[in-house]
Design a protein around this motif. Structure first.
Motif, PDB file in Angstrom:
ATOM      1  N   PHE A   1       0.849  -1.195   0.000  1.00 12.31           N
ATOM      2  CA  PHE A   1       0.000   0.000   0.000  1.00 12.31           C
ATOM      3  C   PHE A   1       0.891   1.254   0.000  1.00 12.31           C
ATOM      4  CE2 PHE A   1      -2.516  -3.208   2.363  1.00 12.31           C
ATOM      5  CZ  PHE A   1      -3.630  -3.278   1.536  1.00 12.31           C
ATOM      6  N   PRO A   2       1.430   1.644  -1.153  1.00 12.78           N
ATOM      7  CA  PRO A   2       2.380   2.762  -1.194  1.00 12.78           C
ATOM      8  C   PRO A   2       1.732   4.131  -1.401  1.00 12.78           C
ATOM      9  CG  PRO A   2       2.291   1.705  -3.325  1.00 12.78           C
ATOM     10  CD  PRO A   2       1.307   0.976  -2.452  1.00 12.78           C
ATOM     11  N   ARG A   3       0.481   4.293  -0.972  1.00 14.53           N
ATOM     12  CA  ARG A   3      -0.225   5.539  -1.275  1.00 14.53           C
ATOM     13  C   ARG A   3       0.328   6.730  -0.510  1.00 14.53           C
ATOM     14  NH1 ARG A   3      -4.450   1.744  -1.535  1.00 14.53           N
ATOM     15  NH2 ARG A   3      -4.930   1.945   0.670  1.00 14.53           N
TER      16      ARG A   3
ATOM     17  N   GLN B   1       2.179   5.894   5.810  1.00 17.95           N
ATOM     18  CA  GLN B   1       1.623   4.589   6.134  1.00 17.95           C
ATOM     19  C   GLN B   1       2.753   3.666   6.575  1.00 17.95           C
ATOM     20  OE1 GLN B   1      -1.142   4.878   2.355  1.00 17.95           O
ATOM     21  NE2 GLN B   1      -1.565   2.944   3.388  1.00 17.95           N
ATOM     22  N   PRO B   2       2.441   2.682   7.428  1.00 19.41           N
ATOM     23  CA  PRO B   2       3.510   1.789   7.895  1.00 19.41           C
ATOM     24  C   PRO B   2       4.092   0.972   6.753  1.00 19.41           C
ATOM     25  CG  PRO B   2       1.353   0.965   8.564  1.00 19.41           C
ATOM     26  CD  PRO B   2       1.135   2.341   8.014  1.00 19.41           C
ATOM     27  N   VAL B   3       5.382   0.753   6.795  1.00 16.54           N
ATOM     28  CA  VAL B   3       5.995  -0.139   5.821  1.00 16.54           C
ATOM     29  C   VAL B   3       5.532  -1.557   6.134  1.00 16.54           C
ATOM     30  CG1 VAL B   3       8.124  -0.580   7.134  1.00 16.54           C
ATOM     31  CG2 VAL B   3       8.143  -0.724   4.635  1.00 16.54           C
ATOM     32  N   GLU B   4       5.235  -2.351   5.097  1.00 19.06           N
ATOM     33  CA  GLU B   4       4.883  -3.760   5.267  1.00 19.06           C
ATOM     34  C   GLU B   4       5.564  -4.544   4.158  1.00 19.06           C
ATOM     35  OE1 GLU B   4       2.722  -3.799   2.676  1.00 19.06           O
ATOM     36  OE2 GLU B   4       1.825  -1.838   2.771  1.00 19.06           O
TER      37      GLU B   4
ATOM     38  N   SER C   1      -7.291  -1.534   4.022  1.00 14.63           N
ATOM     39  CA  SER C   1      -5.990  -0.924   3.724  1.00 14.63           C
ATOM     40  C   SER C   1      -5.335  -0.495   5.026  1.00 14.63           C
ATOM     41  CB  SER C   1      -6.183   0.304   2.820  1.00 14.63           C
ATOM     42  OG  SER C   1      -4.946   0.969   2.627  1.00 14.63           O
ATOM     43  N   THR C   2      -4.002  -0.348   4.981  1.00 17.38           N
ATOM     44  CA  THR C   2      -3.323   0.328   6.082  1.00 17.38           C
ATOM     45  C   THR C   2      -3.664   1.820   6.045  1.00 17.38           C
ATOM     46  OG1 THR C   2      -1.360   0.723   4.721  1.00 17.38           O
ATOM     47  CG2 THR C   2      -1.388  -1.298   6.036  1.00 17.38           C
ATOM     48  N   HIS C   3      -3.348   2.513   7.126  1.00 19.14           N
ATOM     49  CA  HIS C   3      -3.610   3.950   7.225  1.00 19.14           C
ATOM     50  C   HIS C   3      -2.358   4.648   7.754  1.00 19.14           C
ATOM     51  CE1 HIS C   3      -8.079   4.185   6.630  1.00 19.14           C
ATOM     52  NE2 HIS C   3      -7.922   2.871   6.782  1.00 19.14           N
TER      53      HIS C   3
ATOM     54  N   LEU D   1       8.623 -14.784   5.829  1.00 19.85           N
ATOM     55  CA  LEU D   1       7.349 -14.379   5.234  1.00 19.85           C
ATOM     56  C   LEU D   1       7.212 -12.864   5.180  1.00 19.85           C
ATOM     57  CD1 LEU D   1       4.780 -16.927   6.668  1.00 19.85           C
ATOM     58  CD2 LEU D   1       5.896 -16.901   4.452  1.00 19.85           C
ATOM     59  N   ARG D   2       6.510 -12.405   4.155  1.00 21.70           N
ATOM     60  CA  ARG D   2       6.209 -10.987   4.006  1.00 21.70           C
ATOM     61  C   ARG D   2       4.718 -10.863   3.727  1.00 21.70           C
ATOM     62  NH1 ARG D   2      10.448 -12.091   0.366  1.00 21.70           N
ATOM     63  NH2 ARG D   2      12.503 -11.434   1.086  1.00 21.70           N
ATOM     64  N   TYR D   3       4.031 -10.086   4.539  1.00 25.79           N
ATOM     65  CA  TYR D   3       2.602  -9.899   4.386  1.00 25.79           C
ATOM     66  C   TYR D   3       2.284  -8.417   4.257  1.00 25.79           C
ATOM     67  CZ  TYR D   3       1.677 -14.728   5.940  1.00 25.79           C
ATOM     68  OH  TYR D   3       1.613 -16.094   6.039  1.00 25.79           O
ATOM     69  N   SER D   4       1.156  -8.136   3.614  1.00 26.42           N
ATOM     70  CA  SER D   4       0.711  -6.741   3.507  1.00 26.42           C
ATOM     71  C   SER D   4       0.135  -6.229   4.820  1.00 26.42           C
ATOM     72  CB  SER D   4      -0.341  -6.614   2.401  1.00 26.42           C
ATOM     73  OG  SER D   4      -1.465  -7.416   2.694  1.00 26.42           O
TER      74      SER D   4
END
Length: 542
Positions: free
Chosen positions: A376-378, A382-385, A449-451, A517-520
């Motif tokens: 979510f690079p908007r 926003q937190p990096v994931e 989405s993340t915020h 593992l990498r998750y959104s």
């Protein structure tokens, strides 16, 4: 049975001799046939229609069988292409109308493929990494095209290596005609559900939900994993336990020659929660091509702290700001972490430390690592994931190196994380109270989405987003827990996230996942302690 099927085939294909049986599926059997000039595969599918209020007389029954035969033919015309086994002809044979039912046999003359993908893998494992990548790309392209051409119904219930045929020159071909599943008069040779649990998504197995593209994505992930490893993850357990292990422990690969994007794509496909998986096969392809992937990339220039940085007075400040990233860190006083259960009481002393007031943001990650892997690079706030445990640990080590070891940056242990999140309130359900809507972003209010960080209320230590937004990696487990494998390649994550229900965002909730593992919905928070005394306030320069 073979003699009976030979008789059925001879009625419509009299020039062919039956060499033998190639295999059996849910809907029928496949035979090897040849004449003087060519060899073919022949599939024989029983058709059966019971009398009912819809099909009262012989004419109704006859019409139903004929309509379903033409439906299968037209379905193949809809989906045929370079990634589907070639069908040369369809025949309806031995149609009979009786007092209680109508029956017939559908005979399909097809391209002969002498091997399926499962046989190939078992024969040639381990496959070269580049060949695995090529096959994975072919399978993704195949399923993307078929799901669109067929209205998302093609083989999404039974996608597995034995249904994928190997044609001329190693081409992968879909060998199971998905249209057969849509015709009610086509009998199932084998009773039971028309899907294979070993290759199916959790929601089909555990909740009996209908298959769709997202459940098909899970099956795709299993097939690609099988390409890599020659077996399913946790193959030693049954499919129910396998689903639980993949959910709780994640997946791991025994080989290190696979591309990071391939490992990442498979991990995303095998997420237990549907919202964590790619929504389409095209999105899987994008991940495989590097979209959203964390792969080795050039990082920012080394951080540096001036040699002449002046010392400040030794008192520990309540707030400290890391100058390279602007990350504010609040001091968490020493204290005792106590965990109670019906049978046990456990406590441990927690030494004072600094804790980042919010998860590391995308802007802060880019400042230190020179990349942005986030799904979510908007917004940079926003937190990096989409970062693994090792990548989060590398971020901390990079900051420590920048300050020449005077400040020690690290992922908080599970005990430190829980102690800071409680904020001296052992009864709180979430970090800061019992109303998650005002404290964090979760499935009920996140809009999927993340915020940006720190939009909700903090806890008593001034820490934001400890519950919700993204889950957070921890360095090590609380000593009273005895999770098998944790401390090696398995790690604890805490805090809940944007795509989890409020019940999974509590301070009691913890998960064990593989460090790679990498998750959104998975990020991290930085903790820090002075190494000796109180170091200078030098400003790092990029």
């Amino acid at each position: 049975m073979l003699d009976k099927m030979k008789g059925i085939i001879e009625k419509c294909l009299p020039t062919y001799d039956i060499v033998g049986e190639l295999g059996q599926g849910i809907h029928g059997s496949v035979y090897h046939a040849k004449d003087r000039l060519k060899e073919r595969a022949v599939k024989v599918v029983p058709i059966h229609v019971e009398r009912s209020t819809l099909f009262r007389n012989d004419i109704d029954l006859d019409s139903k069988v004929s309509r379903d035969f033409h439906a299968v033919c037209s379905y193949y015309e809809k989906v045929k292409g370079p990634d589907v086994v070639t069908v040369h002809d369809f025949h309806l044979v031995d149609k009979r109308i009786s007092s209680g039912y109508a029956q017939a046999f559908l005979v399909i003359l097809m391209e002969l493929c002498r091997e399926n993908l499962q046989d190939l893998i078992l024969r040639e494992h381990p496959l070269p990494a580049q060949r695995i990548l090529s096959y994975a790309e072919d399978l993704i392209t195949m399923m993307d095209r078929l799901s669109k051409a067929s209205g998302e119904t093609f083989l999404l219930t039974d996608f597995k290596p034995s249904n994928i045929l190997v044609g001329d020159h190693g081409r992968l071909l879909m060998g199971d005609l998905g249209g057969l599943k849509r015709v009610s008069s086509v009998s199932s040779v084998n009773a039971g559900a028309q899907f294979t649990p070993n290759w199916s998504a959790p929601e089909l197995i555990l909740r009996g939900e209908k298959s769709d593209v997202i459940s098909g994505v899970y099956s795709l992930g299993l097939v690609i994993y099988y390409l890599c490893e020659g077996q399913l993850p946790y193959e030693e357990v049954d499919f129910i336990d396998r689903v639980a292990k993949v959910r709780d422990e994640g997946i791991s690969f025994s080989r290190n020659d696979l591309s990071a994007s391939l490992v990442h794509a498979v991990s995303r496909c095998l997420a237990f929660e549907r919202v964590e998986r790619p929504a389409t096969f095209a999105e899987v392809k994008e991940i495989l091509d590097g979209g959203g992937e964390v792969s080795p990339q050039p990082v920012a220039e080394p951080l540096a702290v001036p040699e002449e940085a002046p010392l400040v007075k030794p008192e520990v400040p309540a707030v400290w700001v890391e100058q390279a990233t602007g990350l504010a860190m609040n001091w968490v006083e020493s204290g005792k972490l106590t965990l109670r259960s019906e049978r046990h009481l456990w406590s441990d002393d927690i030494a004072g430390f600094y804790m980042g007031i919010h998860p590391v943001t995308q802007a802060q990650w880019r400042r230190v690592m020179g990349t942005n892997p986030s799904h979510f690079p908007r917004s940079p706030d926003q937190p990096v994931e989409m970062v693994s445990w090792k990548e989060a640990d590398a971020f901390c080590k990079r900051l420590t190196e920048a300050y020449r070891g005077a400040w020690l940056f690290f992922l908080p242990s599970e005990g430190e994380w829980l102690y800071a999140a409680r904020g001296n309130d052992e009864q709180a359900l979430y970090a800061g109270g019992d109303n998650l809507d005002v404290l964090g972003w979760h499935l009920g209010n996140s809009d999927f989405s993340t915020h940006p960080v720190a939009e909700k209320k903090p806890n008593s230590y001034g820490l934001y987003d400890m519950c919700g937004n993204v889950q957070e990696w921890c360095r090590e487990i609380v000593a009273c827990f005895s999770d098998r494998g944790v401390g090696g390649r398995e790690k604890v994550i805490r805090g809940g996230s944007w795509n989890q229900s409020s019940g999974k965002c509590t301070l009691e909730t913890r998960r064990i996942v593989h460090e790679g593992l990498r998750y959104s919905n998975l990020g991290f928070r930085v903790a820090m302690r002075p190494a000796a005394g109180t170091p200078g306030k030098g400003r790092p320069a990029l």
